[in-house]
Scaffold this motif. Structure first.
Motif, PDB file in Angstrom:
ATOM      1  N   CYS A  13       0.707  -1.188   0.157  1.00 44.62           N
ATOM      2  CA  CYS A  13      -0.053   0.091  -0.084  1.00 44.62           C
ATOM      3  C   CYS A  13       0.926   1.370  -0.002  1.00 44.62           C
ATOM      4  N   LYS A  69      -2.229  -5.869  -0.579  1.00 40.66           N
ATOM      5  CA  LYS A  69      -3.149  -5.553  -1.331  1.00 40.66           C
ATOM      6  C   LYS A  69      -3.833  -7.075  -1.406  1.00 40.66           C
ATOM      7  N   VAL A  70      -5.036  -7.282  -1.569  1.00 45.70           N
ATOM      8  CA  VAL A  70      -5.635  -8.549  -2.044  1.00 45.70           C
ATOM      9  C   VAL A  70      -6.353  -8.178  -3.280  1.00 45.70           C
ATOM     10  N   THR A  71      -6.449  -9.248  -4.260  1.00 46.01           N
ATOM     11  CA  THR A  71      -7.142  -9.210  -5.301  1.00 46.01           C
ATOM     12  C   THR A  71      -7.573 -10.552  -5.622  1.00 46.01           C
ATOM     13  N   LYS A  72      -8.905 -10.575  -5.942  1.00 45.72           N
ATOM     14  CA  LYS A  72      -9.489 -11.990  -6.326  1.00 45.72           C
ATOM     15  C   LYS A  72      -9.456 -12.836  -5.125  1.00 45.72           C
ATOM     16  N   SER A  99      -0.996 -10.804  -3.424  1.00 43.41           N
ATOM     17  CA  SER A  99      -0.491 -10.834  -4.674  1.00 43.41           C
ATOM     18  C   SER A  99       0.508 -11.651  -4.804  1.00 43.41           C
ATOM     19  N   TYR A 155      -4.986  -6.102   5.317  1.00 47.98           N
ATOM     20  CA  TYR A 155      -5.272  -6.387   3.997  1.00 47.98           C
ATOM     21  C   TYR A 155      -5.945  -5.253   3.347  1.00 47.98           C
ATOM     22  N   GLY A 180      -8.675  -4.742   0.369  1.00 47.22           N
ATOM     23  CA  GLY A 180      -9.301  -5.515  -0.651  1.00 47.22           C
ATOM     24  C   GLY A 180     -10.845  -6.215  -0.192  1.00 47.22           C
ATOM     25  N   GLN A 181     -11.418  -6.466  -1.184  1.00 48.95           N
ATOM     26  CA  GLN A 181     -12.700  -6.791  -0.722  1.00 48.95           C
ATOM     27  C   GLN A 181     -12.849  -8.373  -1.169  1.00 48.95           C
TER      28      GLN A 181
END
Length: 160
Positions: A9, A67-70, A74, A115, A117-118
């Motif tokens: 971040c 960062k959280v994606t999907k 990462s 984290y 992210g959603q």
């Protein structure tokens, strides 16, 4: 108390800490060569993380700002976690009733993992939190906190 920060971040800073900025550093993937265990114990064949290893293992606390994606961390953070294997011995123990690598060092830092992210479902969040807790349990961290980034900023974390 010595603190190390591992962050993705870019809008958050913590003064007076060693910061490993994953938004600026691309971590080389582990190639599974076992050099860190057999040829140069505790040292990766790639020398890019030597300073990080020292700072991490001598810290009392490690704060991750991820960062959280999907629904997952990462690839760069996953590479870092994979590359932390030199901090443990190649032998396994079953003292806890499960297979774990043996500690190389006397102590490992406590973990605060925040984290950004959603998650699409509550189950997705639960799986993510269990994964993070398992990773750091296997890394011999005694106190592990996993929370959304808003909780970090809410307790006085500095946002640029």
């Amino acid at each position: 108390m010595k603190t190390v920060v591992i962050k993705e971040c870019t809008d958050i800073s913590i003064a007076n800490t060693y910061t490993f900025d994953l938004s600026r550093i691309e971590v080389t993937h582990c190639v599974g060569c076992w050099t860190c265990w057999w040829k140069t114990p505790g040292k990766c064949v790639f020398n890019d993380l030597n300073e990080f290893y020292h700072e991490y293992i001598t810290a009392d606390k490690a704060i991750y700002l991820a960062k959280v994606t999907k629904g997952f961390i990462s690839g760069n953070l996953k590479s870092l976690l994979d590359r932390m294997i030199p901090l443990y011995l190649p032998y396994t123990t079953y003292k806890t009733g499960e297979s774990m690598h043996v500690k190389r060092y006397e102590k490992y830092p406590d973990i605060e993992f925040y984290y950004d992210g959603q998650f699409q479902t509550d189950d997705g969040l639960e799986i993510f939190e269990k994964y993070i807790n398992r990773v750091f349990y296997q890394f011999y961290s005694k106190n592990i906190v996993v929370k959304p980034i808003e909780d970090f900023v809410g307790i006085g974390g500095y946002k640029k």
